[in-house]
Motif scaffolding. Structure first.
Motif, short mmCIF file in Angstrom:
data_model
loop_
_atom_site.label_atom_id
_atom_site.label_comp_id
_atom_site.label_asym_id
_atom_site.label_seq_id
_atom_site.Cartn_x
_atom_site.Cartn_y
_atom_site.Cartn_z
N GLU A 66 63.10 21.29 7.35
CA GLU A 66 64.09 21.53 6.32
C GLU A 66 63.54 21.30 4.91
O GLU A 66 64.22 21.55 3.92
N TYR A 254 71.75 20.27 10.78
CA TYR A 254 70.56 20.95 10.29
C TYR A 254 70.93 22.03 9.27
O TYR A 254 72.02 22.59 9.27
N TYR A 312 66.77 21.99 15.36
CA TYR A 312 67.65 22.89 14.62
C TYR A 312 68.81 23.39 15.49
O TYR A 312 68.96 24.59 15.74
#
Length: 534
Positions: A66, A254, A312
């Protein structure tokens, strides 16, 4: 008259970097006053994202997770610093080189800014102001570094430095007017430039609209659902330390998208346009959406970039309007098979129409886990479609839905090598113990999550050191659209061990052992970890 000399190269580089920082600070301030997307660094970064080949994007997500956007912006800033340093070095001898370099720099920024979706002529102003400020700062710093010396009263030669003073090389600024490099004046000027750059950048970020949208979000009162989700069954969460909770907190959910800067969308001005192959094009405001019958649903989302065993994926309780109801109101024509949805920042994704209309809880979502959508996750409105990877369904900050066909339109990721349709593949993950963990001999718990939207998980099996598969116990679930926790007790013996997991969905399909990469339509394979027991 002595030979003409220039200020040291490091001095030129310093002036260039500080001038570049001033330019970016002023541009940031201008973008804060006009529109956050008008900041040239972010516009160039978006350019890079759009032009990067799919393998490079996969590498960035796989390597940086991320933080991939932060790394990209940092890389752009490093390149800018190097170019600015080069401009400063060139400007030591001829200031016109510096002006030309900054102008070229600004031209690239202008091109990036003005080609972004929704750009207007006003978006050019921050870049132009930044170039002018940078050129002025560069000229000022160069003058500070090499101030003209007073000539001797009769000879026209430079005034001699007092004995013991540090030597300053002569610089010819004009015929017969020598100058000397002044380190102290340069450094104090550079310090002032850095302070000015930092102050303008900070003010610009503060003015970028974040506070306005945050305040608007806080004021949103979500209406009660006309079709509330039932309470979660007892036993949906096994409450094992280290195991992903059944409901992922908003702060931990996420985030993978293409937005370098999160779009700040005021719900008071937001509209959703539905058009294309429909009988009755419609436009919906946020207030209209709030007045429609709202549906609550527990849905797990997964990113196609999720490697086997990756992070994720997350589960939340969403609140929104059924997309199918909106499409039926618009009257979808029989030949349509795709929804091309567009985000406020220009991202698009293509969703199969038949999936939206098959009865599942595909939503234009306004709420997440009992509160208005977080800005990072699409406030004020995003799409949530169970059973499809996010790149073909989960458009955040959605503002436009074109009803079309797959043979007429392409979404953002399709021409970059990804499949046009992205059904989520059955997957399972080991959360406990962690990979490479050191365990104690004796009874220990192996646990994790498995998902198979929109089908549901029917069984999870675990094996150690390629021994027999053992059935794990399963937690309860409210329906087929969420992940499912599982656990197995294992009598650990000393030594190194390999643990594998596989899931079987409610249709009887067991996930394949064969490992495939995330491209073009999602990874496959058994999640495998190694542990050491003493």
């Amino acid at each position: 008259m002595g030979r003409e000399q220039a200020a040291p190269a490091w001095a030129g580089a310093l002036t260039g970097i500080v001038a570049g920082a001033v330019a970016l600070g002023v541009a940031q301030l201008g973008a804060g006053l006009i529109r956050a997307g008008a900041f040239p660094v972010l516009a160039v970064g978006d350019w890079v994202v759009d032009l990067s080949p799919a393998p490079l994007k996969e590498f960035a997500i796989r390597t940086f997770g991320e933080n991939d956007k932060n790394v990209l912006v940092g890389g752009v800033l490093v390149v800018l610093a190097l170019v600015a340093a080069g401009i400063g070095v060139a400007a030591r001898r001829r200031p016109a080189y510096g002006t030309a370099g900054l102008a070229a720099f600004g031209a690239v920024g202008l091109a990036a800014v003005l080609t972004r979706p929704g750009a207007t002529a006003a978006d050019a102003l921050p870049t132009l102001a930044g170039v002018v400020a940078g050129a002025c700062a560069l000229s000022w710093l160069l003058r500070r570094a090499t101030p003209p010396q007073e000539a001797g009263p009769l000879s026209g030669t430079p005034v001699q430095e007092p004995a013991g003073t540090a030597e300053r090389p002569a610089v010819m600024r004009a015929p017969g007017v020598p100058a000397a490099f002044d380190r102290r004046r340069l450094l104090t000027g550079a310090a002032g430039g850095v302070v000015a750059a930092g102050a303008t950048a900070f003010l610009g970020r503060s003015l970028a609209g974040v506070r306005v949208v945050d305040a608007a979000r806080v004021r949103v009162t979500l209406p009660p659902a006309a079709h509330p989700a039932p309470p979660l069954p007892s036993g949906t969460d096994l409450r094992i330390g280290g195991l992903s909770p059944f409901v992922t907190p908003n702060a931990d959910f996420y985030r993978v998208d293409t937005a370098l800067i999160v779009p700040q969308v005021d719900p008071r001005t937001w509209t959703l346009r539905v058009h294309g192959l429909v009988d009755r094009p419609i436009e919906i405001t946020y207030d209209d959406l709030l007045r429609r019958p709202l549906v609550e649903a527990d849905i797990t989302l997964a990113c196609v970039s999720n490697e086997v065993g990756g992070p994720y994926v997350g589960n939340a309780r969403w609140l929104g309007v059924r997309m199918a109801d909106v499409l039926r109101e618009a009257g979808v024509r029989p030949e349509a098979d795709m929804l091309l949805s567009t985000s406020r920042d220009g991202f698009t994704c293509g969703t199969p129409v038949d999936v939206i209309l098959d009865g599942r809880d595909a939503l234009f979502a306004i709420g997440m886990n009992g509160e208005a959508l977080p800005v990072d996750h699409g406030f004020p409105v995003r799409q949530v479609v169970p059973g499809l990877y996010g790149y073909v369904s989960a458009t955040k900050w959605v503002v436009d839905v074109k009803v079309t066909r797959f043979d007429r339109d392409e979404a953002y990721w399709t021409p970059r090598g990804w499949a046009a349709k992205g059904p989520i593949k059955t997957q399972s993950r080991i959360d406990v113990p962690r990979a490479e963990a050191d365990l104690k001999t004796g009874r220990t718990t192996i646990a994790g999550v498995a998902w198979a939207q929109h089908t549901g998980v029917d069984a999870v099996e675990v094996r150690v050191d390629r021994g027999p598969w053992r059935q794990a116990r399963l937690a309860q679930v409210p329906g087929p659209d969420t992940w499912r926790q599982w656990a197995l007790d294992w009598d650990a013996t000393p030594g190194d061990h390999t643990i594998e997991v596989r899931a079987t969905d409610a249709a009887g399909r067991t996930q394949t052992e064969q490992r495939t990469p995330v491209a073009p339509d999602g990874a496959t394979g058994w999640h495998t970890i190694n542990v050491h027991v003493t």
